[in-house]
Each structure stands twice: as C-alpha cells, then as structure tokens.
Design an enzyme around this catalytic site. Structure first.
Site, PDB file in Angstrom:
ATOM      1  N   GLY A  41       0.804  -1.215   0.000  1.00 47.93           N
ATOM      2  CA  GLY A  41       0.000   0.000   0.000  1.00 47.93           C
ATOM      3  C   GLY A  41       0.835   1.262   0.000  1.00 47.93           C
ATOM      4  O   GLY A  41       2.045   1.249   0.262  1.00 47.93           O
TER       5      GLY A  41
ATOM      6  N   GLU B  21       4.661   3.290  -6.792  1.00 46.97           N
ATOM      7  CA  GLU B  21       3.440   3.713  -7.481  1.00 46.97           C
ATOM      8  C   GLU B  21       3.336   5.226  -7.649  1.00 46.97           C
ATOM      9  O   GLU B  21       2.259   5.753  -7.917  1.00 46.97           O
ATOM     10  CB  GLU B  21       2.211   3.207  -6.713  1.00 46.97           C
ATOM     11  CG  GLU B  21       2.140   1.719  -6.518  1.00 46.97           C
ATOM     12  CD  GLU B  21       1.861   0.930  -7.782  1.00 46.97           C
ATOM     13  OE1 GLU B  21       1.948   1.505  -8.882  1.00 46.97           O
ATOM     14  OE2 GLU B  21       1.569  -0.267  -7.667  1.00 46.97           O
TER      15      GLU B  21
ATOM     16  N   HIS C 208      -3.967   3.777  -1.477  1.00 46.37           N
ATOM     17  CA  HIS C 208      -3.981   2.463  -2.132  1.00 46.37           C
ATOM     18  C   HIS C 208      -3.623   1.412  -1.087  1.00 46.37           C
ATOM     19  O   HIS C 208      -2.582   1.512  -0.432  1.00 46.37           O
ATOM     20  CB  HIS C 208      -2.968   2.460  -3.273  1.00 46.37           C
ATOM     21  CG  HIS C 208      -2.739   1.124  -3.904  1.00 46.37           C
ATOM     22  ND1 HIS C 208      -3.749   0.221  -4.159  1.00 46.37           N
ATOM     23  CD2 HIS C 208      -1.605   0.536  -4.345  1.00 46.37           C
ATOM     24  CE1 HIS C 208      -3.249  -0.853  -4.723  1.00 46.37           C
ATOM     25  NE2 HIS C 208      -1.940  -0.700  -4.847  1.00 46.37           N
TER      26      HIS C 208
END
Length: 198
Positions: A29, A75, A94
C-alpha cells in the site's frame, strides 16, 4: 501555505491506522497528499505500521525526491497521473486488502450490481461508483493510465490482483472512503453467506 511537517505526520498516521485496522499490510500500500510544489508520498520498503512524519517524502512530477531521504513508493506515477487528471482530488490511498483483491478477481463482471444493491449511504457519498480495472504491472505508467482513466467518474477502483485505490479531497476522507469501500464488500459477502445458510 501548507504546513509540510504537519501534513507529513498526518499522512504517516493515516498509514499507521490503515495497518492497525487491517486495511493494508506492513509492506503493501501507499498514500499521498497533493501540495503546491508536488506531493507528499509514503516511502518504499518501510513498515507501514511504524511510519513517522520524517519518513514521508516530497517528490516533484518527475518522481525526484525534493525533501526527505529514501525511495518514494513505486506507485508514484499512479499518484501523479491521478492528480494531473482530477483537480478536485488532494489525496490518494492504495491498500492491499485481501477482500478487495478477491473481489477484483471473483466478481469483476457483476461489480456494478454489487455496488447498486449493497453500497451504504456513506459509501455512495465517498465512492460515487466502483470500477474494476485489469491487472497491469505495479509501478508502471500502464497501470497509472488505466487506473486514472477509471477514476474519471469514480472515487474508487479495484485493481485486479492488486487491492483497492480511493481518492478524496483530503487524506482523512480518503481513509474513510477506503473503510466504506471495504464495508460494502463485507456486507455483500455476509449477505451471500447468510442467504446460503437460510
């Protein structure tokens, strides 16, 4: 002008809460907050349950670290692309929750029915819609493009085999949106189980 130290500390707290509540894993995450000079983002390779403000990085639109030490989340392209497409969004979260990943695999074709029939009032406010996008390699521009496109009319996306992503106007609302998304999925799952019993 933003208080960067305050925002960095709060972003770290968001991830600690997400970890403690079982919303994401210690290694999985990421989260970010848009600021005037770029955005703050969680680091790569650090345990999410013990993040502190000093661990949070500030990066520019080329992924270059302009404040802090370490590597930003892999990311970062995904966060950047979302911010470039949605001016109303100031935070991205996320998480690699197993329920979200399982739904992205098992219920991809019927997701709109799930959302329509089981989304709570709170979730409908936070999420608007919920879509599923096919798997793309993590950290790639390809993933950034497909997810950001899905977020044009939605605030939540399930990524096939890769958890969930939500966007919001601030980081606390992003955390609440992720909780609402998972609540919707749990309600659907529990109803399926109970209907099978009765």
């Amino acid at each position: 002008m933003e208080d960067i130290d305050l925002l960095a500390g709060e972003l770290a707290e968001v991830m600690r809460i997400a970890y403690i509540k079982g919303i994401t894993t210690g290694g999985g995450g990421n989260a970010s907050i848009r600021i005037s000079d770029g955005f703050l983002i969680t680091p790569s390779g650090k345990f999410k349950g013990r993040l502190e403000g000093k661990d949070i990085l500030m990066i520019n639109n080329r992924g270059e670290v302009i404040r802090g030490t370490g590597k930003p989340s892999s990311e970062w392209r995904l966060h950047l692309k979302i911010y470039s497409m949605r001016e109303d969004i100031n935070s991205v979260l996320h998480c690699h929750h197993p329920l979200a990943t399982a739904f992205s695999i098992s219920f991809r074709d019927s997701l709109k029915d799930i959302v329509r029939d089981f989304m709570t009032e709170e979730a409908s406010i936070f999420l608007k819609e919920l879509t599923v996008v096919p798997w793309r390699p993590f950290g790639t521009q390809e993933l950034a493009d497909i997810v950001s496109e899905a977020l044009k009319d939605s605030n939540a996306v399930l990524i096939e085999r890769h958890g969930a992503l939500v966007v919001a106007e601030d980081h606390w609302k992003a955390l609440a949106a992720m909780e609402s998304l998972l609540e919707t999925l749990w309600i659907f799952l529990f109803c399926k189980i109970l209907r099978g019993i009765t």
